[in-house]
Design a protein around this motif. Structure first.
Motif, mmCIF file in Angstrom:
data_model
loop_
_atom_site.group_PDB
_atom_site.id
_atom_site.type_symbol
_atom_site.label_atom_id
_atom_site.label_comp_id
_atom_site.label_asym_id
_atom_site.label_seq_id
_atom_site.Cartn_x
_atom_site.Cartn_y
_atom_site.Cartn_z
ATOM 1 N N ILE A 21 0.851 -1.190 0.000
ATOM 2 C CA ILE A 21 0.000 0.000 0.000
ATOM 3 C C ILE A 21 0.891 1.246 0.000
ATOM 4 C CG2 ILE A 21 -1.775 1.271 1.281
ATOM 5 C CD1 ILE A 21 -2.842 -1.351 0.482
ATOM 6 N N TYR A 22 0.458 2.248 -0.760
ATOM 7 C CA TYR A 22 1.212 3.495 -0.847
ATOM 8 C C TYR A 22 0.395 4.645 -0.274
ATOM 9 C CZ TYR A 22 4.399 0.809 -3.639
ATOM 10 O OH TYR A 22 5.295 -0.145 -4.033
ATOM 11 N N ALA A 23 1.076 5.521 0.451
ATOM 12 C CA ALA A 23 0.404 6.671 1.047
ATOM 13 C C ALA A 23 1.120 7.942 0.627
ATOM 14 C CB ALA A 23 0.432 6.538 2.570
ATOM 15 N N SER A 24 0.397 9.045 0.577
ATOM 16 C CA SER A 24 1.011 10.325 0.213
ATOM 17 C C SER A 24 1.793 10.895 1.390
ATOM 18 C CB SER A 24 -0.072 11.317 -0.206
ATOM 19 O OG SER A 24 0.478 12.622 -0.242
ATOM 20 N N THR A 25 2.939 11.497 1.086
ATOM 21 C CA THR A 25 3.724 12.155 2.136
ATOM 22 C C THR A 25 2.921 13.253 2.844
ATOM 23 O OG1 THR A 25 4.567 13.556 0.375
ATOM 24 C CG2 THR A 25 6.014 11.783 1.141
ATOM 25 N N ARG A 26 1.970 13.860 2.117
ATOM 26 C CA ARG A 26 1.214 14.959 2.744
ATOM 27 C C ARG A 26 0.020 14.435 3.535
ATOM 28 N NH1 ARG A 26 2.688 19.959 -0.506
ATOM 29 N NH2 ARG A 26 4.722 19.292 -1.275
ATOM 30 N N GLY A 27 -0.267 13.144 3.414
ATOM 31 C CA GLY A 27 -1.228 12.498 4.310
ATOM 32 C C GLY A 27 -2.699 12.747 4.034
ATOM 33 N N VAL B 110 4.630 7.128 -1.106
ATOM 34 C CA VAL B 110 5.691 6.290 -0.528
ATOM 35 C C VAL B 110 5.057 4.992 -0.037
ATOM 36 C CG1 VAL B 110 7.315 8.085 0.190
ATOM 37 C CG2 VAL B 110 5.380 7.550 1.664
ATOM 38 N N PRO B 111 5.822 3.895 -0.075
ATOM 39 C CA PRO B 111 5.280 2.647 0.471
ATOM 40 C C PRO B 111 5.007 2.846 1.962
ATOM 41 C CG PRO B 111 7.437 2.280 -0.542
ATOM 42 C CD PRO B 111 7.200 3.757 -0.541
ATOM 43 N N GLU B 112 3.890 2.290 2.440
ATOM 44 C CA GLU B 112 3.581 2.451 3.865
ATOM 45 C C GLU B 112 4.689 1.874 4.733
ATOM 46 O OE1 GLU B 112 -0.815 3.214 5.223
ATOM 47 O OE2 GLU B 112 -0.448 1.094 4.800
ATOM 48 N N ARG B 113 5.241 0.781 4.270
ATOM 49 C CA ARG B 113 6.381 0.209 4.989
ATOM 50 C C ARG B 113 7.378 -0.283 3.950
ATOM 51 N NH1 ARG B 113 3.662 -3.389 7.609
ATOM 52 N NH2 ARG B 113 2.758 -1.890 9.047
ATOM 53 N N LEU B 114 8.647 0.036 4.135
ATOM 54 C CA LEU B 114 9.647 -0.464 3.180
ATOM 55 C C LEU B 114 9.867 -1.941 3.454
ATOM 56 C CD1 LEU B 114 12.572 2.120 2.814
ATOM 57 C CD2 LEU B 114 10.948 1.370 1.067
ATOM 58 N N PRO B 115 9.770 -2.781 2.427
ATOM 59 C CA PRO B 115 10.004 -4.209 2.632
ATOM 60 C C PRO B 115 11.482 -4.486 2.888
ATOM 61 C CG PRO B 115 9.688 -3.748 0.307
ATOM 62 C CD PRO B 115 9.458 -2.450 1.028
ATOM 63 N N ALA C 285 14.141 -7.881 -10.593
ATOM 64 C CA ALA C 285 12.809 -8.488 -10.597
ATOM 65 C C ALA C 285 12.296 -8.687 -9.175
ATOM 66 C CB ALA C 285 12.847 -9.825 -11.334
ATOM 67 N N GLU C 286 13.154 -9.136 -8.291
ATOM 68 C CA GLU C 286 12.725 -9.393 -6.911
ATOM 69 C C GLU C 286 12.304 -8.082 -6.229
ATOM 70 O OE1 GLU C 286 12.091 -12.172 -5.459
ATOM 71 O OE2 GLU C 286 11.607 -11.258 -3.518
ATOM 72 N N ILE C 287 13.045 -7.011 -6.507
ATOM 73 C CA ILE C 287 12.690 -5.722 -5.903
ATOM 74 C C ILE C 287 11.337 -5.252 -6.445
ATOM 75 C CG2 ILE C 287 13.364 -3.287 -5.724
ATOM 76 C CD1 ILE C 287 16.315 -4.381 -5.687
ATOM 77 N N LEU C 288 11.104 -5.430 -7.746
ATOM 78 C CA LEU C 288 9.792 -5.067 -8.307
ATOM 79 C C LEU C 288 8.688 -5.891 -7.651
ATOM 80 C CD1 LEU C 288 10.463 -4.695 -12.140
ATOM 81 C CD2 LEU C 288 10.076 -2.873 -10.473
ATOM 82 N N ARG C 289 8.949 -7.172 -7.470
ATOM 83 C CA ARG C 289 7.957 -8.048 -6.824
ATOM 84 C C ARG C 289 7.606 -7.528 -5.430
ATOM 85 N NH1 ARG C 289 11.196 -12.678 -8.067
ATOM 86 N NH2 ARG C 289 10.761 -12.679 -10.291
ATOM 87 N N LEU C 290 8.626 -7.128 -4.683
ATOM 88 C CA LEU C 290 8.391 -6.638 -3.318
ATOM 89 C C LEU C 290 7.485 -5.408 -3.331
ATOM 90 C CD1 LEU C 290 11.985 -6.889 -1.783
ATOM 91 C CD2 LEU C 290 9.996 -8.267 -1.148
ATOM 92 N N PHE C 291 7.685 -4.541 -4.330
ATOM 93 C CA PHE C 291 6.907 -3.300 -4.347
ATOM 94 C C PHE C 291 5.569 -3.442 -5.062
ATOM 95 C CE2 PHE C 291 11.141 -1.351 -3.565
ATOM 96 C CZ PHE C 291 10.796 -0.697 -2.392
ATOM 97 N N ALA C 292 5.434 -4.443 -5.915
ATOM 98 C CA ALA C 292 4.209 -4.548 -6.717
ATOM 99 C C ALA C 292 3.053 -5.178 -5.947
ATOM 100 C CB ALA C 292 4.492 -5.340 -7.991
ATOM 101 N N GLY C 293 3.350 -5.928 -4.909
ATOM 102 C CA GLY C 293 2.281 -6.542 -4.122
ATOM 103 C C GLY C 293 1.469 -7.520 -4.945
ATOM 104 N N ALA D 273 12.619 11.745 7.700
ATOM 105 C CA ALA D 273 13.405 12.407 8.743
ATOM 106 C C ALA D 273 12.500 13.101 9.761
ATOM 107 C CB ALA D 273 14.367 13.414 8.111
ATOM 108 N N MET D 274 11.283 13.453 9.342
ATOM 109 C CA MET D 274 10.318 14.066 10.260
ATOM 110 C C MET D 274 9.504 12.999 10.978
ATOM 111 S SD MET D 274 8.882 17.257 8.043
ATOM 112 C CE MET D 274 9.763 18.811 7.914
ATOM 113 N N GLY D 275 9.966 11.772 10.933
ATOM 114 C CA GLY D 275 9.233 10.700 11.613
ATOM 115 C C GLY D 275 7.938 10.359 10.895
ATOM 116 N N ARG D 276 7.892 10.563 9.592
ATOM 117 C CA ARG D 276 6.730 10.304 8.748
ATOM 118 C C ARG D 276 5.485 11.023 9.266
ATOM 119 N NH1 ARG D 276 8.316 6.076 5.230
ATOM 120 N NH2 ARG D 276 6.225 5.480 4.659
ATOM 121 N N ASP D 277 5.712 12.240 9.689
ATOM 122 C CA ASP D 277 4.643 13.084 10.228
ATOM 123 C C ASP D 277 4.170 14.046 9.123
ATOM 124 O OD1 ASP D 277 3.122 15.071 11.450
ATOM 125 O OD2 ASP D 277 4.293 14.998 13.309
#
Ligand SMILES: *Cc1c(COP(=O)(O)O)cnc(C)c1O
Length: 466
Positions: free
Chosen positions: A2-8, A31-36, A52-60, A314-318
């Motif tokens: 899942i991807y979320a906007s930095t501006r929330g 940004v990905p909600e959590r980096l795999p 390919a493996e990195i794409l797999r991780l991000f493609a869900g 760096a802002m703690g994903r705030d």
């Protein structure tokens, strides 16, 4: 994934959605909600498998039935040298040569993957799309070549008139195909980027043309670039990396690789005289000025979009903190990076400004010592690597473009033309040299830097055709 906007404030989105919708509706970046985490020993696999493996991780889920290995093999098939050669130029200092693709710049690595991912999405949905992108030269060249065979996509590239090298301009304007559009904007790269941002956030237009982007704000591009950091860190573990930086996409991929567990040291932001980030790292004040034209045009950027993603972390994903930062930036044209965020950034990154004379000297000196020719972007990374070299710690500078792409700068540095002989026979330039033979279209379309003019052009050219 899942991807979320930095501006929330924008809805969350899937990988296939952010593939075709780079900018979130709240103006933020996805940004990905959590980096795999990277699987262990991934770095020992063949390059295509790493990618390919990195794409797999991000493609869900969307990626489950896709053959990303074949996609990566197809993307890199025309590369003259692949995987990227790693040259040790003196003890502990390396150049990772990422310029052996069709357009002669590292952007081929990500763009060719992205064009294929987008075609997959459109083939599944039966839709069509218009891609709008701003370029300081190399993105446009890489995109034109990557999308040359697309069947469901129109590509429009906005570049600053007179500020790209003639080879770059020919690479953008020389491919004759009715779905490829190169627009010379009478302004600088930041003007081009601002127009793209404005048009992308025009919802009616975005829907009518199914607008999308391929700028380095597209997470799929970041994902594709992570692979070469993982690969290089597999060969030289715990190295620092010096990255010629413009829009902060390339170095952000290094940061992501590190957060995902690859053994990388510090990331050195190598900037030219458009040193908004070196100044911010020193003073804590992020204060973009007007961009200045230099010999490294792909780095003439004062508003590095992807920095938002690093800042968000760096802002703690705030998101609220981040929104305040951008509000201040909009109102005062500068903004203070909060103290803790600055400390956090400094733990992962360092920043160096390399002035024009220093990069020219770096080109001359490496040429005299080794007969090796660097392009002016690579030279900035290399000079920063030498300045930041720590005892006992290797450092890898990313070689982002081929010297023959920027012949004027090279001639200034060493008094002769950059040519294919600058590299050992096994490393001669990729097929991009063909661009030299391409003629310019009689007159590239040229427009004043106004979103309304570009909007009218797009509607005229694509609305019915699309
Ligand atoms: C695009 C580019 C850069 C800057 O990369 P970013 O991802 O924008 O920071 C550096 N060097 C070359 C040759 C480029 O084309």
């Amino acid at each position: 994934m899942i991807y979320a906007s930095t501006r929330g404030e924008a809805p969350k989105a899937s990988f296939e959605t952010i593939l075709t919708r780079a900018l979130a509706s709240d103006g933020g970046l996805y940004v990905p909600e959590r980096l795999p985490a990277l699987p262990t020993s991934l770095a020992q696999k063949p390059y295509e498998e790493i990618a390919a493996e990195i794409l797999r991780l991000f493609a869900g889920d969307w990626g489950r039935d896709k053959d990303f290995s074949a996609l990566a093999r197809e993307s890199y098939a025309p590369f003259r040298h692949h995987p990227p050669p790693l040259e040790e130029t003196e003890e502990g200092v390396y150049l990772l040569e990422l310029f052996h693709g069709p357009s002669g710049a590292f952007k081929d690595y990500a763009m060719r993957i992205l064009s294929r991912l987008m075609e997959l999405v459109l083939t599944e949905s039966g839709g069509r799309m218009t891609i709008l992108t701003a370029t300081s030269g190399d993105t446009g060249a890489a995109a034109m070549s990557a999308f040359a065979e697309s069947r469901h996509i129109h590509l429009a590239v906005l570049y600053p008139k007179g500020r790209v090298s003639p080879v770059q301009e020919r690479q953008m304007t020389g491919l004759a195909a009715s779905h490829l559009h190169a627009l010379a904007i009478e302004g600088d790269f930041d003007d081009c980027q601002a127009i793209v941002k404005q048009l992308m956030s025009d919802e009616a237009l975005a829907e009518r043309l199914n607008l999308s982007g391929v700028n380095s704000i597209n997470w799929a591009r970041i994902a594709a670039q992570i692979a070469y950091y993982v690969y290089a860190a597999g060969i030289v573990p715990d190295a620092d990396f010096a990255v010629p930086t413009g829009n902060f996409g390339d170095i952000l991929a290094g940061y992501a690789a590190k957060r995902m567990g690859a053994p990388l040291g510090r990331l050195v932001i190598a900037a030219n005289e458009n040193a908004v980030l070196p100044r911010a790292f020193e003073t804590g004040l992020y204060a973009p000025r007007a961009a200045r034209a230099t010999l490294a045009p792909s780095m003439d950027i004062q508003a590095p979009s992807n920095f938002e993603r690093a800042l968000f972390d760096a802002m703690g994903r705030d998101s609220e903190k981040l929104r305040l930062f951008f509000k201040e930036l909009e109102e005062k044209k500068q903004a203070a990076i909060p103290k803790e965020a600055l400390a956090c950034l400094r733990r992962h990154f360092a920043a160096e400004e390399i002035k024009e004379e220093e990069s020219l000297r770096a080109i001359a000196s490496l040429y005299q010592k080794k007969g090796y020719m660097m392009d002016p972007h690579t030279a900035i990374g290399y000079a920063a690597a030498k300045r930041r070299k720590r005892d006992g710690k290797p450092i890898i500078a990313l070689a982002t473009a081929h010297a023959a792409k920027f012949p004027d700068a090279v001639r200034r540095a060493i008094g002769r033309e950059a040519d294919s002989l600058a590299l050992p026979a096994s490393r001669r330039p990729a097929p991009f040299a063909a661009a030299k033979k391409m003629g310019l279209k009689e007159t590239p379309t040229s427009l004043a830097p106004r979103a309304s003019l570009v909007r009218a052009y797009l509607l005229r050219e694509m609305d019915c055709a699309a």
